[in-house]
Design a protein around this motif. Structure first.
Motif, PDB file in Angstrom:
ATOM      1  N   SER A   1       0.777  -1.214  -0.043  1.00 13.42           N
ATOM      2  CA  SER A   1      -0.026  -0.012   0.026  1.00 13.42           C
ATOM      3  C   SER A   1       0.829   1.179  -0.136  1.00 13.42           C
ATOM      4  O   SER A   1       1.900   1.189   0.653  1.00 13.42           O
ATOM      5  CB  SER A   1      -0.684   0.150   1.503  1.00 13.42           C
ATOM      6  OG  SER A   1      -1.762  -0.993   1.262  1.00 13.42           O
ATOM      7  N   GLN A   2       0.310   2.288  -0.678  1.00 11.18           N
ATOM      8  CA  GLN A   2       1.104   3.515  -0.775  1.00 11.18           C
ATOM      9  C   GLN A   2       0.095   4.785  -0.660  1.00 11.18           C
ATOM     10  O   GLN A   2      -0.722   4.804  -1.419  1.00 11.18           O
ATOM     11  CB  GLN A   2       1.964   3.710  -1.890  1.00 11.18           C
ATOM     12  CG  GLN A   2       2.672   5.042  -2.125  1.00 11.18           C
ATOM     13  CD  GLN A   2       3.587   4.962  -3.231  1.00 11.18           C
ATOM     14  OE1 GLN A   2       3.507   4.254  -4.299  1.00 11.18           O
ATOM     15  NE2 GLN A   2       4.428   5.772  -3.534  1.00 11.18           N
TER      16      GLN A   2
ATOM     17  N   THR B   1      -4.978   5.963  -1.060  1.00 10.46           N
ATOM     18  CA  THR B   1      -4.258   4.864  -1.271  1.00 10.46           C
ATOM     19  C   THR B   1      -4.283   4.034  -2.490  1.00 10.46           C
ATOM     20  O   THR B   1      -5.351   3.739  -2.827  1.00 10.46           O
ATOM     21  CB  THR B   1      -4.481   4.130   0.057  1.00 10.46           C
ATOM     22  OG1 THR B   1      -4.691   4.956   1.257  1.00 10.46           O
ATOM     23  CG2 THR B   1      -3.587   2.856   0.119  1.00 10.46           C
ATOM     24  N   THR B   2      -3.017   3.658  -2.840  1.00 13.13           N
ATOM     25  CA  THR B   2      -2.997   2.768  -3.920  1.00 13.13           C
ATOM     26  C   THR B   2      -2.344   1.296  -3.394  1.00 13.13           C
ATOM     27  O   THR B   2      -1.637   1.619  -2.744  1.00 13.13           O
ATOM     28  CB  THR B   2      -2.298   3.091  -5.075  1.00 13.13           C
ATOM     29  OG1 THR B   2      -0.890   3.476  -4.641  1.00 13.13           O
ATOM     30  CG2 THR B   2      -2.892   4.249  -5.561  1.00 13.13           C
ATOM     31  N   LYS B   3      -3.102   0.177  -3.974  1.00 10.24           N
ATOM     32  CA  LYS B   3      -2.546  -1.067  -3.400  1.00 10.24           C
ATOM     33  C   LYS B   3      -2.221  -1.861  -4.965  1.00 10.24           C
ATOM     34  O   LYS B   3      -2.953  -1.702  -5.881  1.00 10.24           O
ATOM     35  CB  LYS B   3      -3.687  -1.870  -2.647  1.00 10.24           C
ATOM     36  CG  LYS B   3      -4.109  -1.179  -1.363  1.00 10.24           C
ATOM     37  CD  LYS B   3      -5.127  -1.999  -0.529  1.00 10.24           C
ATOM     38  CE  LYS B   3      -5.260  -1.299   0.686  1.00 10.24           C
ATOM     39  NZ  LYS B   3      -5.999  -1.985   1.349  1.00 10.24           N
ATOM     40  N   LYS B   4      -1.248  -2.727  -4.491  1.00 13.62           N
ATOM     41  CA  LYS B   4      -0.646  -3.376  -5.469  1.00 13.62           C
ATOM     42  C   LYS B   4      -0.530  -4.788  -5.050  1.00 13.62           C
ATOM     43  O   LYS B   4       0.031  -4.900  -3.921  1.00 13.62           O
ATOM     44  CB  LYS B   4       0.918  -3.172  -6.026  1.00 13.62           C
ATOM     45  CG  LYS B   4       1.064  -1.528  -6.518  1.00 13.62           C
ATOM     46  CD  LYS B   4       2.343  -1.408  -6.995  1.00 13.62           C
ATOM     47  CE  LYS B   4       2.591   0.135  -7.493  1.00 13.62           C
ATOM     48  NZ  LYS B   4       3.929   0.378  -7.752  1.00 13.62           N
ATOM     49  N   GLN B   5      -0.830  -5.931  -5.570  1.00 10.91           N
ATOM     50  CA  GLN B   5      -0.765  -7.112  -5.604  1.00 10.91           C
ATOM     51  C   GLN B   5       0.660  -7.869  -6.035  1.00 10.91           C
ATOM     52  O   GLN B   5       0.813  -7.677  -7.039  1.00 10.91           O
ATOM     53  CB  GLN B   5      -1.738  -7.992  -6.069  1.00 10.91           C
ATOM     54  CG  GLN B   5      -3.177  -7.680  -5.687  1.00 10.91           C
ATOM     55  CD  GLN B   5      -3.609  -8.051  -4.312  1.00 10.91           C
ATOM     56  OE1 GLN B   5      -3.137  -8.925  -3.628  1.00 10.91           O
ATOM     57  NE2 GLN B   5      -4.390  -6.970  -3.776  1.00 10.91           N
ATOM     58  N   ILE B   6       1.603  -8.175  -5.085  1.00  7.61           N
ATOM     59  CA  ILE B   6       2.918  -8.545  -5.454  1.00  7.61           C
ATOM     60  C   ILE B   6       3.077  -9.958  -5.105  1.00  7.61           C
ATOM     61  O   ILE B   6       2.595 -10.492  -4.171  1.00  7.61           O
ATOM     62  CB  ILE B   6       3.981  -7.611  -4.859  1.00  7.61           C
ATOM     63  CG1 ILE B   6       3.826  -6.254  -5.097  1.00  7.61           C
ATOM     64  CG2 ILE B   6       5.505  -8.245  -5.161  1.00  7.61           C
ATOM     65  CD1 ILE B   6       3.893  -5.782  -6.502  1.00  7.61           C
ATOM     66  N   VAL B   7       3.771 -10.648  -6.169  1.00 12.08           N
ATOM     67  CA  VAL B   7       3.852 -12.037  -5.965  1.00 12.08           C
ATOM     68  C   VAL B   7       5.189 -12.556  -6.440  1.00 12.08           C
ATOM     69  O   VAL B   7       6.010 -12.058  -7.275  1.00 12.08           O
ATOM     70  CB  VAL B   7       2.999 -13.014  -6.918  1.00 12.08           C
ATOM     71  CG1 VAL B   7       3.253 -14.638  -6.748  1.00 12.08           C
ATOM     72  CG2 VAL B   7       1.580 -13.027  -6.689  1.00 12.08           C
TER      73      VAL B   7
END
Length: 131
Positions: free
Chosen positions: A49-50, A92-98
């Motif tokens: 999250s940013q 807030t921006t959220k990114k899904q990281i794998v």
């Protein structure tokens, strides 16, 4: 097939895309590699999250809230409008990281959608990581 997952780090650089096609994991970056799905040793997922500030929404909000509150509360209303606009301009921006690790010790960090994360974590894994 599911793919179009952006590579953001790992052993294959920081640019390119990864795809799952049939029974293979296809990495297309500065180093191209095709792994069978059985060579995936580990899959780790996380959400990053940013918090950001929207300048455009602040300016528009300050004008709108400042005007309305200045009509309701003359003098101090404009200042209150600016304060409210500033408070509401954070988002807030959220990114899904794998992170996918392979049995040969190589790894790739990719940005995915929620559906792609669910599919990746459900893939069959090998028992150990060779280093």
């Amino acid at each position: 097939m599911f793919g179009g997952m952006k590579i953001t780090g790992g052993s294959f650089g920081t640019d390119g895309y990864a795809y799952v096609k049939g029974d293979a994991f296809d990495i297309r970056s500065s180093r191209k590699q095709l792994y069978p799905l059985t060579s995936i040793a580990r899959v780790d997922a996380r959400t990053e999250s940013q918090k950001n500030f929207g300048c455009f929404s602040f300016v528009i909000g300050a004008v709108i809230f400042g005007f309305i509150l200045n009509v309701v509360i003359p003098g101090i209303g404009f200042i209150l409008g600016i304060i409210i606009a500033a408070a509401l301009s954070f988002y807030t921006t959220k990114k899904q990281i794998v992170e996918v690790s392979f049995s040969d010790g190589m790894r790739v960090v990719i940005q995915c959608s929620s559906g792609q994360v669910r599919r990746l974590v459900s893939l069959p894994l090998t028992k150990s990581i060779g280093r």
